[in-house]
Design an enzyme around this catalytic site. Structure first.
Site, short mmCIF file in Angstrom:
data_model
loop_
_atom_site.label_atom_id
_atom_site.label_comp_id
_atom_site.label_asym_id
_atom_site.label_seq_id
_atom_site.Cartn_x
_atom_site.Cartn_y
_atom_site.Cartn_z
CG ASN A 1 17.32 -15.07 4.85
OD1 ASN A 1 18.18 -15.40 5.78
ND2 ASN A 1 16.47 -14.25 5.31
CB CYS A 2 21.16 -19.81 4.32
SG CYS A 2 20.93 -20.21 2.62
CB VAL A 3 17.91 -17.07 9.08
CG1 VAL A 3 18.50 -15.70 8.89
CG2 VAL A 3 16.49 -17.35 8.47
#
Lengths: 428, 348
Positions: free
Chosen positions: A241-243
């Site tokens: 996850n690279c929000v």
């Protein structure tokens, strides 16, 4: 379920002939560790670097941070479904290289990766400015599609996290911390008069770079379920996850979940900790409805009096946050939510994209849009030009002298919604 | 350097009289008058009260524009670094005058201003976003505390001491959120708050739920066959290269793009720059987010009259609601002016 965390304290990191921890220093055999990283034909090149607290170093763009852990005893292995096999974890003993971290970095995949400064004003906002970081900087093979690149880098992080801990097996733990607790039925019977609390861990599950994995399963295809808090400490939940960097839950955050820590420490004294409900943030309305009903119903079936709800991300998931709180409250289960705010660079905008009157107890993890001035650093690990494409950055963010003027959201972990840090937005 | 403070008070606190003197126009004295004398002693050596401007409450209320202009002029002549007005406690007209002169002086002379009021004074709601309004009791019986709090805040502001949150500094919030570091982490604060809530004990939420304005939907389109329809999107679909540099998140702008000569969005002409979703499939075919191809097809089939010549687009992720409201109003006005009957909004 009993889990011992054998914490080996790491206060420095250095190259060495043999990967090991000695007197607080993590020595790394560069070639050996690189060969572990390159056990994936999707990488064209990989490099390893160090970034220590206080150094004039900027790491950008960062994808994930992993605390080195491995099992000393007990069933399974850490990061089940990736490093470990498909067996539930959370029992026995786990070795932790406390104070060390693997940071994965490479050319930008999409727009929501972030930065870590090892000194200067940004260092006050990220836990990874205080860890001794082994930074993996990769280049994918040409033509690799983005989904595969993300998967390759994600898996490399877990592999390296396990590798470093595995090499530290010979070290004596500086601290052994025991986490022991039964299931919800047993613990509720043991403390019948204490309020029963469940923890709803909302996780982004929206697609490329917006996924969370539970035992290797892509959570966007799951319905909410129940795990023992010990399972989190062994890496049952990991980030893909690279929000926006500020409020993504890195794998390191899942391993060191402050809500788990807080509820555990008060279990049997102020409350009964029923367990963790890993839950998703669906992009579709039907998914949001299904998930929030499942969450409230699971909490009810557990006999919860109250629920701590943590959000991951902002904007669209604000709706999930509202639905989760509203549905629990309707069933008579009291809630507190932890969320950050997008109140604008001037702080004058309303901070949520949705609202529910049932949210009467809100803990603020800060305004993600607040601007921060970051001085130039002597050394850049990665690619600082990517700031123009990062959330919280813009074309004009990076100046010729290497300094930056960015939103707080570009800094990894700055407004973490597990409530890891002491930050919070207040009225002025 | 000794800082210069000017005080603003009404006729009553200047000792000129009560209601019968409320009509007196603005005047200035080159000294501390009434409560200003106490303020002077509280400021000590940090600042000197160089003048007091006095105006009758009725005069200010009934001649708002003139009173404000004259008071700003009189205050400006003292070349102050800070204005202190009141405190007005629960006096409505006085509160409005204090709030108004503070807001005007801060706005035009670009110096900070402080006043003091009781929470129910109408001046609080009107002027709290524009000046520091210190919380006071409802009557002049609380003068000592009020002047103490006002002076303490004045000294901090004059010395440039970083201010804490409104609650800690004792003034009414100005509608601005700012980051601070608490004593404990968010997780502990959350568990504490939940246990208090469960026990029925008082607790303070850290953010009150915002109230959204509900906009009633427009009337349905009566004659679709002759309607002009526009495409508007928060899905971040822009001409390749993002010519207007719309931000990938927290957008503060939107783009307007001519599609009058286009029938189809392709990876060659358009792309997604949205930072909040998996863009792989949107970039394969941008029509998936901004369905120009289908709209052209339906236009040709005569399902509706005409597709509006331009698309409006921004990235809806982390966008402050204040900006989003402005985009909506501006886009709406333009569409209305150009005779557009309906809009298809696509989001992601």
């Amino acid at each position: 379920m009993r889990l011992e965390l054998h914490k080996v304290s790491v206060r420095n990191v250095s190259w060495g002939d043999e990967t090991k921890v000695e007197k607080g220093t993590l020595f790394v055999n560069r070639e050996e560790m690189l060969s572990v990283a390159m056990k994936d034909n999707r990488f064209a090149r990989a490099e390893l670097e160090f970034a220590r607290p206080g150094e004039s170093v900027r790491i950008i763009p960062v994808k994930d941070v992993i605390e080195p852990r491995c099992k000393l005893s007990g069933p399974g292995e850490v990061f089940p479904g990736f490093v470990g096999g498909m067996q539930t974890v959370g029992e026995g003993a786990t070795l932790v290289l406390d104070g060390a971290a693997v940071v994965t970095c490479g050319p930008i995949v999409a727009f929501q990766e972030g930065l870590i400064d090892m000194s200067g004003p940004a260092a006050d906002y990220s836990p990874f400015s205080q860890t001794n970081n082994v930074v993996l900087v990769v280049e994918p093979v040409e033509g690799l599609d983005q989904h595969s690149y993300e998967a390759a880098l994600r898996e490399a992080g877990f592999r390296l996290g396990w590798y470093l801990a595995d090499k530290g097996r010979g070290s004596k733990a500086d601290e052994v911390k025991v986490y022991e607790m039964g299931g919800p039925v047993e613990e509720s019977a043991r403390y019948p008069h204490l309020p029963k609390i469940a923890y709803l861990c909302m996780s982004i599950t929206q697609g490329l770079l917006h996924d969370t994995f539970l035992y290797g399963a892509d959570m966007k295809h799951l319905v909410p379920t129940l795990i023992h808090p010990n399972e989190k400490m062994d890496g049952a939940m990991v980030s893909g996850n690279c929000v926006s960097a500020c409020d993504k839950n890195t794998t390191w955050h899942h391993l060191n979940d402050p809500i788990v820590e807080e509820l555990y420490s008060r279990h049997g004294k102020d409350l009964v900790f029923l367990g963790v409900i890993p839950t998703l943030e669906d992009t579709r309305l039907a998914g949001k409805e299904r998930t929030s009903w499942f969450n409230a119903n699971l909490a009810r079936m557990l006999g919860a009096d109250g629920v701590v709800v943590s959000e991951e991300g902002y904007g669209n998931p604000d709706t999930d946050l509202c639905m989760n709180a509203a549905k629990c409250e309707k069933l008579g289960i009291r809630t507190v939510v932890i969320s950050d705010e997008a109140a604008g660079t001037d702080g004058k905008s309303q901070g949520l994209a949705d609202a529910a009157p049932e949210i009467t107890a809100f803990v603020s993890a800060g305004n993600v849009n607040e601007m921060i001035e970051l001085p130039a650093m002597d050394r850049i690990l990665g690619y600082d030009s990517s700031i123009s494409n990062l959330s919280g950055g813009a074309g004009e963010s990076l100046r010729k002298d290497g300094s930056m003027f960015v939103e707080l959201q570009a800094i990894i972990g700055s407004t973490n919604e597990l409530g890891f840090s002491r930050i919070g937005a207040r009225w002025i | 350097m000794t800082r210069r403070v000017v005080c603003y008070i009404n006729q009553f606190f200047a000792g000129m009289g009560g209601e019968e003197q409320a009509h007196v126009p603005p005047s200035a004295r080159p000294e501390a008058v009434g409560p200003a004398m106490q303020i002077q002693s509280l400021l000590g050596e940090e600042a000197v009260v160089v003048g007091t401007v006095i105006c009758g409450d009725s005069y200010y209320g009934e001649h708002l524009e003139e009173a404000r202009a004259e008071c700003v002029r009189l205050i400006g002549e003292f070349k102050p670094d800070l204005l202190v007005a009141g405190p007005a406690f629960n006096a409505g007209r006085y509160g409005v005058a204090c709030g108004d002169i503070c807001s005007a002086v801060t706005g035009t002379l670009r110096i900070p201003s402080i006043t003091g009021m009781y929470k129910e004074n109408p001046g609080v709601e009107l002027y709290s976003p524009k000046t520091f309004i210190v919380k006071t009791s409802d009557s002049a019986r609380g003068m000592k505390d009020a002047l103490g709090a006002i002076s303490a805040l004045a000294v901090k502001i004059l010395k440039g001491t970083p201010l804490g949150a409104a609650e800690d500094e004792g003034y009414f919030p100005r509608g601005i959120r700012k980051n601070f570091f608490h004593e404990t982490n968010g997780a502990k604060r959350a568990v504490d708050m939940l246990l208090r809530k469960l026990a029925g004990e008082p607790f303070s939420t850290e953010y009150e739920m915002p109230v959204f304005r509900r906009i009633p939907p427009a009337e349905p389109v009566k004659d679709l066959k002759n309607a002009t329809i526009a495409l508007v999107s928060s899905g971040g679909i822009v001409p390749r290269g993002n010519p207007d540099h719309i931000r990938v998140s927290s957008a503060e702008s939107y783009g307007v793009y001519d599609i009058s000569r286009l029938d189809d969005l392709t990876p060659e002409n358009f792309e997604s720059i949205h930072g909040g979703y998996d863009r792989v499939w949107a970039n394969e075919d941008p029509d998936r987010v901004l369905p120009l191809d289908i709209m052209r097809e339906m236009e040709r089939e005569g399902v509706f009259g005409k597709l509006y010549d331009h698309v409006f687009t921004t990235t809806g992720t982390g966008t402050a609601v204040a900006h989003a409201e402005r985009f909506g109003q501006e886009i709406g006005e333009r569409l209305k002016k150009d005779g557009v009957d309906a809009v298809i909004l696509t989001s992601t």
